[in-house]
Design a protein around this motif. Structure first.
Motif, PDB file in Angstrom:
ATOM      1  N   GLY A  41       9.091 -95.285   5.167  1.00 33.60           N
ATOM      2  CA  GLY A  41      10.458 -94.920   4.801  1.00 33.60           C
ATOM      3  C   GLY A  41      11.487 -95.826   5.445  1.00 33.60           C
ATOM      4  N   GLU A  42      11.222 -96.230   6.672  1.00 32.89           N
ATOM      5  CA  GLU A  42      12.147 -97.123   7.361  1.00 32.89           C
ATOM      6  C   GLU A  42      12.125 -98.516   6.742  1.00 32.89           C
ATOM      7  OE1 GLU A  42      10.957 -96.651  11.422  1.00 32.89           O
ATOM      8  OE2 GLU A  42      11.869 -94.664  11.548  1.00 32.89           O
ATOM      9  N   ALA A  43      10.976 -98.970   6.273  1.00 35.07           N
ATOM     10  CA  ALA A  43      10.909-100.265   5.585  1.00 35.07           C
ATOM     11  C   ALA A  43      11.707-100.200   4.279  1.00 35.07           C
ATOM     12  CB  ALA A  43       9.452-100.644   5.311  1.00 35.07           C
ATOM     13  N   LEU A  44      11.543 -99.133   3.532  1.00 36.00           N
ATOM     14  CA  LEU A  44      12.315 -98.955   2.301  1.00 36.00           C
ATOM     15  C   LEU A  44      13.810 -98.984   2.600  1.00 36.00           C
ATOM     16  CD1 LEU A  44      12.530 -98.227  -0.750  1.00 36.00           C
ATOM     17  CD2 LEU A  44      12.506 -95.834  -0.018  1.00 36.00           C
ATOM     18  N   MET A  45      14.213 -98.293   3.648  1.00 36.40           N
ATOM     19  CA  MET A  45      15.629 -98.256   4.023  1.00 36.40           C
ATOM     20  C   MET A  45      16.112 -99.651   4.411  1.00 36.40           C
ATOM     21  SD  MET A  45      18.270 -96.279   4.339  1.00 36.40           S
ATOM     22  CE  MET A  45      17.635 -94.634   4.440  1.00 36.40           C
ATOM     23  N   THR A  48      21.342-101.390 -11.858  1.00 35.55           N
ATOM     24  CA  THR A  48      20.664-101.341 -10.566  1.00 35.55           C
ATOM     25  C   THR A  48      21.165-100.198  -9.691  1.00 35.55           C
ATOM     26  OG1 THR A  48      22.189-102.947  -9.612  1.00 35.55           O
ATOM     27  CG2 THR A  48      20.130-103.801 -10.503  1.00 35.55           C
ATOM     28  N   TRP A  49      22.444 -99.834  -9.811  1.00 37.75           N
ATOM     29  CA  TRP A  49      22.988 -98.781  -8.938  1.00 37.75           C
ATOM     30  C   TRP A  49      22.376 -97.421  -9.224  1.00 37.75           C
ATOM     31  CZ3 TRP A  49      24.443-101.261  -5.069  1.00 37.75           C
ATOM     32  CH2 TRP A  49      25.100-102.480  -5.181  1.00 37.75           C
ATOM     33  N   PRO A  50      22.244 -97.008 -10.498  1.00 34.64           N
ATOM     34  CA  PRO A  50      21.540 -95.735 -10.737  1.00 34.64           C
ATOM     35  C   PRO A  50      20.069 -95.792 -10.311  1.00 34.64           C
ATOM     36  CG  PRO A  50      22.857 -96.336 -12.648  1.00 34.64           C
ATOM     37  CD  PRO A  50      22.884 -97.509 -11.712  1.00 34.64           C
ATOM     38  N   LEU A  51      19.453 -96.976 -10.421  1.00 44.91           N
ATOM     39  CA  LEU A  51      18.068 -97.125  -9.969  1.00 44.91           C
ATOM     40  C   LEU A  51      17.969 -96.921  -8.462  1.00 44.91           C
ATOM     41  CD1 LEU A  51      15.116 -97.879 -10.603  1.00 44.91           C
ATOM     42  CD2 LEU A  51      15.758-100.263 -10.155  1.00 44.91           C
ATOM     43  N   PHE A  63      16.421 -93.775  -3.697  1.00 44.52           N
ATOM     44  CA  PHE A  63      16.773 -93.161  -2.423  1.00 44.52           C
ATOM     45  C   PHE A  63      16.893 -91.646  -2.533  1.00 44.52           C
ATOM     46  CE2 PHE A  63      17.765 -97.529  -1.336  1.00 44.52           C
ATOM     47  CZ  PHE A  63      17.062 -97.604  -0.144  1.00 44.52           C
ATOM     48  N   GLY A  64      17.179 -91.148  -3.718  1.00 47.84           N
ATOM     49  CA  GLY A  64      17.136 -89.701  -3.921  1.00 47.84           C
ATOM     50  C   GLY A  64      15.722 -89.172  -3.738  1.00 47.84           C
ATOM     51  N   ALA A  65      14.746 -89.892  -4.309  1.00 48.73           N
ATOM     52  CA  ALA A  65      13.339 -89.503  -4.139  1.00 48.73           C
ATOM     53  C   ALA A  65      12.923 -89.621  -2.676  1.00 48.73           C
ATOM     54  CB  ALA A  65      12.446 -90.372  -5.020  1.00 48.73           C
ATOM     55  N   ALA A  66      13.365 -90.683  -2.001  1.00 49.06           N
ATOM     56  CA  ALA A  66      13.044 -90.847  -0.581  1.00 49.06           C
ATOM     57  C   ALA A  66      13.661 -89.719   0.246  1.00 49.06           C
ATOM     58  CB  ALA A  66      13.528 -92.203  -0.067  1.00 49.06           C
ATOM     59  N   GLY A  67      14.875 -89.310  -0.097  1.00 50.12           N
ATOM     60  CA  GLY A  67      15.529 -88.208   0.606  1.00 50.12           C
ATOM     61  C   GLY A  67      14.797 -86.893   0.411  1.00 50.12           C
ATOM     62  N   LEU A  68      14.338 -86.636  -0.814  1.00 51.99           N
ATOM     63  CA  LEU A  68      13.564 -85.416  -1.063  1.00 51.99           C
ATOM     64  C   LEU A  68      12.250 -85.432  -0.282  1.00 51.99           C
ATOM     65  CD1 LEU A  68      14.161 -84.904  -4.883  1.00 51.99           C
ATOM     66  CD2 LEU A  68      15.099 -83.549  -2.992  1.00 51.99           C
ATOM     67  N   HIS A  69      11.607 -86.598  -0.236  1.00 51.95           N
ATOM     68  CA  HIS A  69      10.373 -86.716   0.540  1.00 51.95           C
ATOM     69  C   HIS A  69      10.640 -86.455   2.023  1.00 51.95           C
ATOM     70  CE1 HIS A  69       7.175 -88.855   2.772  1.00 51.95           C
ATOM     71  NE2 HIS A  69       6.408 -88.320   1.824  1.00 51.95           N
ATOM     72  N   ALA A  70      11.748 -86.995   2.527  1.00 49.53           N
ATOM     73  CA  ALA A  70      12.095 -86.781   3.942  1.00 49.53           C
ATOM     74  C   ALA A  70      12.382 -85.305   4.211  1.00 49.53           C
ATOM     75  CB  ALA A  70      13.299 -87.631   4.325  1.00 49.53           C
ATOM     76  N   LEU A  71      13.059 -84.646   3.276  1.00 53.92           N
ATOM     77  CA  LEU A  71      13.311 -83.204   3.451  1.00 53.92           C
ATOM     78  C   LEU A  71      12.002 -82.429   3.460  1.00 53.92           C
ATOM     79  CD1 LEU A  71      16.474 -82.550   1.272  1.00 53.92           C
ATOM     80  CD2 LEU A  71      16.268 -82.349   3.754  1.00 53.92           C
ATOM     81  N   TRP A  72      11.080 -82.802   2.599  1.00 58.62           N
ATOM     82  CA  TRP A  72       9.780 -82.136   2.561  1.00 58.62           C
ATOM     83  C   TRP A  72       9.029 -82.370   3.874  1.00 58.62           C
ATOM     84  CZ3 TRP A  72       7.548 -78.545  -0.265  1.00 58.62           C
ATOM     85  CH2 TRP A  72       6.173 -78.368  -0.159  1.00 58.62           C
ATOM     86  N   SER A  73       9.104 -83.593   4.393  1.00 57.55           N
ATOM     87  CA  SER A  73       8.436 -83.935   5.658  1.00 57.55           C
ATOM     88  C   SER A  73       9.107 -83.280   6.856  1.00 57.55           C
ATOM     89  CB  SER A  73       8.416 -85.445   5.855  1.00 57.55           C
ATOM     90  OG  SER A  73       7.697 -86.074   4.819  1.00 57.55           O
ATOM     91  N   ALA A  74      10.360 -82.898   6.720  1.00 58.68           N
ATOM     92  CA  ALA A  74      11.098 -82.279   7.830  1.00 58.68           C
ATOM     93  C   ALA A  74      10.518 -80.922   8.208  1.00 58.68           C
ATOM     94  CB  ALA A  74      12.574 -82.140   7.474  1.00 58.68           C
ATOM     95  N   ALA A  93      16.458 -88.192   5.847  1.00 61.21           N
ATOM     96  CA  ALA A  93      17.093 -87.572   4.682  1.00 61.21           C
ATOM     97  C   ALA A  93      18.590 -87.890   4.645  1.00 61.21           C
ATOM     98  CB  ALA A  93      16.867 -86.061   4.685  1.00 61.21           C
ATOM     99  N   VAL A  94      19.238 -87.853   5.804  1.00 61.09           N
ATOM    100  CA  VAL A  94      20.670 -88.193   5.863  1.00 61.09           C
ATOM    101  C   VAL A  94      20.869 -89.662   5.490  1.00 61.09           C
ATOM    102  CG1 VAL A  94      22.684 -88.427   7.379  1.00 61.09           C
ATOM    103  CG2 VAL A  94      21.234 -86.401   7.542  1.00 61.09           C
ATOM    104  N   GLY A  95      20.023 -90.539   5.989  1.00 60.52           N
ATOM    105  CA  GLY A  95      20.113 -91.956   5.652  1.00 60.52           C
ATOM    106  C   GLY A  95      19.918 -92.204   4.168  1.00 60.52           C
ATOM    107  N   ALA A  96      18.926 -91.548   3.588  1.00 62.72           N
ATOM    108  CA  ALA A  96      18.694 -91.697   2.151  1.00 62.72           C
ATOM    109  C   ALA A  96      19.873 -91.137   1.360  1.00 62.72           C
ATOM    110  CB  ALA A  96      17.400 -90.989   1.751  1.00 62.72           C
ATOM    111  N   GLY A  97      20.423 -90.022   1.828  1.00 59.32           N
ATOM    112  CA  GLY A  97      21.603 -89.467   1.166  1.00 59.32           C
ATOM    113  C   GLY A  97      22.791 -90.403   1.227  1.00 59.32           C
ATOM    114  N   ALA A  98      22.969 -91.079   2.350  1.00 58.22           N
ATOM    115  CA  ALA A  98      24.054 -92.061   2.476  1.00 58.22           C
ATOM    116  C   ALA A  98      23.844 -93.223   1.515  1.00 58.22           C
ATOM    117  CB  ALA A  98      24.144 -92.560   3.915  1.00 58.22           C
ATOM    118  N   MET A  99      22.600 -93.642   1.346  1.00 60.00           N
ATOM    119  CA  MET A  99      22.314 -94.724   0.404  1.00 60.00           C
ATOM    120  C   MET A  99      22.582 -94.282  -1.033  1.00 60.00           C
ATOM    121  SD  MET A  99      21.480 -97.382   2.161  1.00 60.00           S
ATOM    122  CE  MET A  99      20.501 -98.490   1.176  1.00 60.00           C
ATOM    123  N   VAL A 100      22.235 -93.036  -1.363  1.00 58.51           N
ATOM    124  CA  VAL A 100      22.544 -92.504  -2.698  1.00 58.51           C
ATOM    125  C   VAL A 100      24.050 -92.496  -2.908  1.00 58.51           C
ATOM    126  CG1 VAL A 100      22.481 -90.440  -4.160  1.00 58.51           C
ATOM    127  CG2 VAL A 100      20.425 -91.149  -2.930  1.00 58.51           C
TER     128      VAL A 100
END
Length: 180
Positions: free
Chosen positions: A39-43, A63-66, A71-82, A92-99
């Motif tokens: 996740g950190e590499a993706l970020m 590209t922006w909606p992509l 990052f929406g999917a990454a945020g959901l994964h982070a919430l699940w992992s939380a 999840a906060v970082g992914a949300g900021a990217m979204v």
């Protein structure tokens, strides 16, 4: 995000280098390191791509909606992992900021960022969060006395290097949010 040329390229280099190190951490023998590193590499790579100066490359509008979806999917994964570890809430906060930044860029005419396009309250809350994160993470990097005769660890498993990478991504996030 699309700031002045030289600072934009420095931000790209910092985030790309952090992403590369995180990819190397995925080969770690420590399971927790491997889990967080992807996740950190993706970020890191996502932040590097978003920080490319607009004078060098203006991405197509699609590209922006992509980015928002990735990052929406990454945020959901982070919430699940939380559920297992609260540390994932930061991801999840970082992914949300990217979204948020991707959606803001998609709403900006031509994808070029001219400041003030984001919601000031949300931008301010994210800035406060990441500024506090940078301060706390930086304080944790203060050297601690090494344990004599302790087990040798691979350089990819060193927690202080991982913290330094997280610190650099936090600083980069503050820089990107300041352009909002």
């Amino acid at each position: 995000m699309h700031g002045p040329g030289s600072s934009g390229w420095l931000l790209v280099a910092l985030c790309a280098a952090t992403g590369m190190y995180c990819l190397l951490r995925m080969r770690s023998g420590v399971e927790e390191q491997r889990r967080a590193a992807g996740g950190e590499a993706l970020m890191g790579f996502g932040m590097a791509a978003m920080a490319v100066p607009a004078a060098a490359f203006t991405p197509p509008a699609w590209t922006w909606p992509l980015w928002a979806a990735v990052f929406g999917a990454a945020g959901l994964h982070a919430l699940w992992s939380a559920r297992a570890s609260a540390r994932h809430l930061h991801h999840a906060v970082g992914a949300g900021a990217m979204v948020y930044m991707a959606v803001t860029m998609a709403a900006t005419p031509g994808g070029a960022h001219h400041g003030g396009a984001g919601t000031p309250l949300l931008t301010g809350v994210l800035l406060l969060y990441f500024a506090a994160y940078v301060l706390v993470t930086g304080a944790r990097l203060v050297p601690v006395a090494a344990v004599a005769g302790g087990p040798a660890t691979d350089w990819g498993d060193r927690p202080e290097v991982a913290r330094a990478c997280r610190l650099s991504m936090g600083i980069a996030m503050v820089a990107m949010l300041l352009t909002m």
